[in-house]
Design a protein around this motif. Structure first.
Motif, short mmCIF file in Angstrom:
data_model
loop_
_atom_site.label_atom_id
_atom_site.label_comp_id
_atom_site.label_asym_id
_atom_site.label_seq_id
_atom_site.Cartn_x
_atom_site.Cartn_y
_atom_site.Cartn_z
N CYS A 153 29.69 52.59 88.35
CA CYS A 153 29.19 53.88 88.82
C CYS A 153 30.21 54.35 89.86
O CYS A 153 30.09 54.05 91.05
N ASN A 160 33.07 57.75 90.71
CA ASN A 160 33.48 59.08 90.28
C ASN A 160 34.93 59.03 89.79
O ASN A 160 35.62 58.02 89.91
N SER A 161 35.38 60.15 89.21
CA SER A 161 36.70 60.18 88.59
C SER A 161 37.83 60.00 89.60
O SER A 161 38.90 59.49 89.24
N PRO A 180 33.07 58.16 84.15
CA PRO A 180 33.19 58.71 85.51
C PRO A 180 33.05 60.23 85.52
O PRO A 180 33.58 60.93 84.67
N ASN A 181 32.29 60.70 86.49
CA ASN A 181 32.05 62.12 86.68
C ASN A 181 32.92 62.65 87.81
O ASN A 181 33.47 61.87 88.60
N ALA A 182 33.03 63.96 87.89
CA ALA A 182 33.79 64.58 88.98
C ALA A 182 33.09 64.27 90.31
O ALA A 182 31.85 64.16 90.35
N PRO A 183 33.84 64.11 91.40
CA PRO A 183 33.21 63.88 92.70
C PRO A 183 32.15 64.95 92.98
O PRO A 183 32.39 66.14 92.81
N GLU A 231 29.54 65.63 91.26
CA GLU A 231 28.78 66.01 90.06
C GLU A 231 27.65 65.01 89.85
O GLU A 231 27.84 63.81 89.95
N LYS A 232 26.48 65.53 89.57
CA LYS A 232 25.34 64.67 89.31
C LYS A 232 25.01 64.73 87.83
O LYS A 232 24.93 65.79 87.24
N TYR A 237 22.48 58.56 84.89
CA TYR A 237 23.16 57.28 84.70
C TYR A 237 22.63 56.66 83.41
O TYR A 237 21.41 56.65 83.17
#
Length: 173
Positions: free
Chosen positions: A120, A122-123, A154-157, A159-160, A163
């Motif tokens: 978990c 972020n990108s 991974p998601n953008a910082p 970004e929700k 999971y």
């Protein structure tokens, strides 16, 4: 029917707040769940720890036991480390066992316990030069790492997005 024991080991990342639902889902799948947390995750869930222990029927662990104390959990049939933060993954891959959770999974590699990890991060964290080598080290040690399609992406910082807990539980089956 033989009971299967799943150690659900969680780092301090936002999906840890859904852990009660994950435990219930795992129990519906036939698992006896033991919950372990990093010290920060235990702090985040401090007000819920008694309820989580009641839900699992086992004490929640986040610290090493003292030498000579008995183990309070049944032996694991499978271990799921999720959400696994960059700190947990890198510490585990490098053998830096500064907390109980990382110490347990580091030793579990040598004991041949089936291990699955789902990051978990972020990108931005995923671009750190140690991230991919840590995943490869863990894979090389026999850990099933769920990252990419069908696992965690991974998601953008900031970004929700949900999971993929179901994918993680499917993987330990």
């Amino acid at each position: 029917m033989t009971t299967r024991t799943l150690y659900l080991l969680c780092s301090a990342a936002p999906p840890v707040f859904d852990v009660a639902h994950v435990i219930e889902d795992a129990q519906r799948r036939g698992w006896d769940v033991c919950l372990g947390l990093t010290p920060t995750a235990a702090e985040w869930l401090e007000e819920s720890l008694d309820g989580l222990a009641a839900l699992t029927g086992h004490p929640v662990r986040s610290r090493y036991k003292r030498p000579g104390q008995p183990d309070v959990w049944p032996p694991a049939d499978a271990v799921l480390v999720a959400p696994a933060t960059m700190n947990t993954l890198n510490s585990w891959a490098l053998g830096v066992t500064g907390n109980w959770l990382v110490g347990f999974v580091a030793e579990a590699i040598g004991k041949g316990v089936p291990l699955t990890a789902m990051p978990c991060v972020n990108s931005a964290y995923a671009q750190h030069p140690q991230f991919l080598p840590s995943l490869e080290i863990l894979r090389g040690a026999g850990v099933r790492v769920l990252v990419g399609p069908g696992g965690f992406e991974p998601n953008a910082p900031g970004e929700k997005r949900p999971y993929p807990w179901e994918a993680a539980l499917d993987a330990v089956e």
